[in-house]
Motif scaffolding. Structure first.
Motif, mmCIF file in Angstrom:
data_model
loop_
_atom_site.group_PDB
_atom_site.id
_atom_site.type_symbol
_atom_site.label_atom_id
_atom_site.label_comp_id
_atom_site.label_asym_id
_atom_site.label_seq_id
_atom_site.Cartn_x
_atom_site.Cartn_y
_atom_site.Cartn_z
ATOM 1 N N GLN A 1 0.802 -1.069 -0.055
ATOM 2 C CA GLN A 1 0.113 -0.067 -0.011
ATOM 3 C C GLN A 1 0.973 1.220 -0.087
ATOM 4 O O GLN A 1 1.721 1.707 0.774
ATOM 5 N N VAL A 2 0.727 2.050 -1.201
ATOM 6 C CA VAL A 2 1.381 3.472 -1.218
ATOM 7 C C VAL A 2 0.555 4.529 -1.309
ATOM 8 O O VAL A 2 -0.387 4.558 -1.711
ATOM 9 N N GLN A 3 1.026 5.493 -0.270
ATOM 10 C CA GLN A 3 0.197 6.510 0.040
ATOM 11 C C GLN A 3 0.954 7.918 -0.152
ATOM 12 O O GLN A 3 2.173 7.959 -0.004
ATOM 13 N N VAL A 4 0.259 8.809 -1.048
ATOM 14 C CA VAL A 4 1.015 10.001 -1.291
ATOM 15 C C VAL A 4 0.325 11.150 -0.708
ATOM 16 O O VAL A 4 -0.936 11.362 -1.188
ATOM 17 N N VAL A 5 0.877 12.046 -0.118
ATOM 18 C CA VAL A 5 0.147 13.029 0.185
ATOM 19 C C VAL A 5 0.857 14.388 0.267
ATOM 20 O O VAL A 5 2.168 14.591 0.562
ATOM 21 N N GLU A 6 0.106 15.510 -0.085
ATOM 22 C CA GLU A 6 0.517 16.908 -0.384
ATOM 23 C C GLU A 6 0.330 17.577 0.818
ATOM 24 O O GLU A 6 -0.619 17.513 1.396
ATOM 25 N N SER A 7 1.103 18.702 0.818
ATOM 26 C CA SER A 7 0.821 19.814 1.835
ATOM 27 C C SER A 7 1.446 21.177 1.375
ATOM 28 O O SER A 7 2.354 20.959 0.324
ATOM 29 N N GLY A 8 1.091 22.102 2.094
ATOM 30 C CA GLY A 8 1.531 23.238 1.530
ATOM 31 C C GLY A 8 0.718 24.592 0.813
ATOM 32 O O GLY A 8 1.288 25.436 0.768
ATOM 33 N N GLY A 9 -0.158 23.848 0.316
ATOM 34 C CA GLY A 9 -1.019 24.866 -0.601
ATOM 35 C C GLY A 9 -1.944 25.767 0.458
ATOM 36 O O GLY A 9 -1.541 25.934 1.570
ATOM 37 N N GLY A 10 -2.182 26.711 -0.339
ATOM 38 C CA GLY A 10 -2.888 27.992 0.431
ATOM 39 C C GLY A 10 -3.144 29.085 -0.571
ATOM 40 O O GLY A 10 -2.883 29.031 -1.658
ATOM 41 N N LEU A 11 -3.309 30.260 -0.109
ATOM 42 C CA LEU A 11 -3.615 31.584 -0.556
ATOM 43 C C LEU A 11 -2.558 32.306 -0.563
ATOM 44 O O LEU A 11 -1.978 32.840 0.482
ATOM 45 N N VAL A 12 -2.131 33.049 -1.477
ATOM 46 C CA VAL A 12 -0.759 33.763 -1.468
ATOM 47 C C VAL A 12 -1.201 34.950 -2.548
ATOM 48 O O VAL A 12 -1.913 34.853 -3.706
ATOM 49 N N GLN A 13 -0.780 36.092 -2.256
ATOM 50 C CA GLN A 13 -0.617 37.324 -3.274
ATOM 51 C C GLN A 13 0.310 37.269 -4.349
ATOM 52 O O GLN A 13 1.086 36.620 -4.393
ATOM 53 N N SER A 14 -0.383 37.777 -5.729
ATOM 54 C CA SER A 14 0.680 37.804 -6.632
ATOM 55 C C SER A 14 1.903 38.268 -6.492
ATOM 56 O O SER A 14 2.191 39.328 -5.731
ATOM 57 N N GLY A 15 3.054 37.587 -6.884
ATOM 58 C CA GLY A 15 4.420 38.127 -6.684
ATOM 59 C C GLY A 15 4.922 37.304 -5.439
ATOM 60 O O GLY A 15 6.062 37.268 -5.264
ATOM 61 N N GLY A 16 4.303 36.555 -4.669
ATOM 62 C CA GLY A 16 4.700 36.019 -3.431
ATOM 63 C C GLY A 16 5.074 34.554 -3.650
ATOM 64 O O GLY A 16 5.136 34.206 -5.018
ATOM 65 N N SER A 17 5.542 33.807 -2.668
ATOM 66 C CA SER A 17 6.243 32.545 -2.625
ATOM 67 C C SER A 17 5.339 31.621 -1.796
ATOM 68 O O SER A 17 4.625 31.815 -0.787
ATOM 69 N N LEU A 18 5.503 30.199 -2.237
ATOM 70 C CA LEU A 18 5.050 29.256 -1.702
ATOM 71 C C LEU A 18 5.523 27.986 -1.911
ATOM 72 O O LEU A 18 6.227 27.795 -2.956
ATOM 73 N N SER A 19 5.566 27.149 -0.947
ATOM 74 C CA SER A 19 6.495 25.919 -1.079
ATOM 75 C C SER A 19 5.469 24.684 -0.778
ATOM 76 O O SER A 19 4.868 24.632 0.280
#
Length: 115
Positions: A1-19
């Motif tokens: 059983q393989v599970q793949v989980v993402e995290s780090g999404g959200g709301l950011v202003q134009s020009g900003g950064s997100l990981s």
């Protein structure tokens, strides 16, 4: 059983950064390719960036120079550093890993870039 989980999404202003980060879990070893895809409303899912086990990277033209993909083979993780974000980057971002020739997908994480 393989599970793949993402995290780090959200709301950011134009020009900003997100990981974003993605972790593959289970009794797995030597994951092959890892990558990030995204799907915006009204558009098909597209490749954003991918990285081989050996470290070779590939980027969509729309994100090249702004996004950076990296992986940690020991931790079975892949990250996507997103800089200079634009409203058109708004989408659900999905992580995919290739293990034993089979594709495993995460459920996605929402990234919203406001103007």
């Amino acid at each position: 059983q393989v599970q793949v989980v993402e995290s780090g999404g959200g709301l950011v202003q134009s020009g900003g950064s997100l990981s974003l980060s993605c972790t593959a879990s289970g009794t797995i070893f030597n994951i092959a390719d890892m990558g990030w895809y995204r799907q915006a409303p009204g558009k098909q899912r597209e490749l954003v960036a991918s990285v081989t086990r050996g470290g070779n990277t590939n980027y969509a033209d729309s994100v090249k120079g702004r996004f950076t993909i990296s992986r940690d083979n020991a931790k079975n993780t892949v990250s996507l550093q997103m800089n200079s974000l634009k409203p058109e980057d708004t989408a659900v971002y999905y992580c995919k890993i290739v293990y034993h020739t089979y594709d495993y997908w995460g459920r996605g994480t929402q990234v919203t870039v406001s103007s």
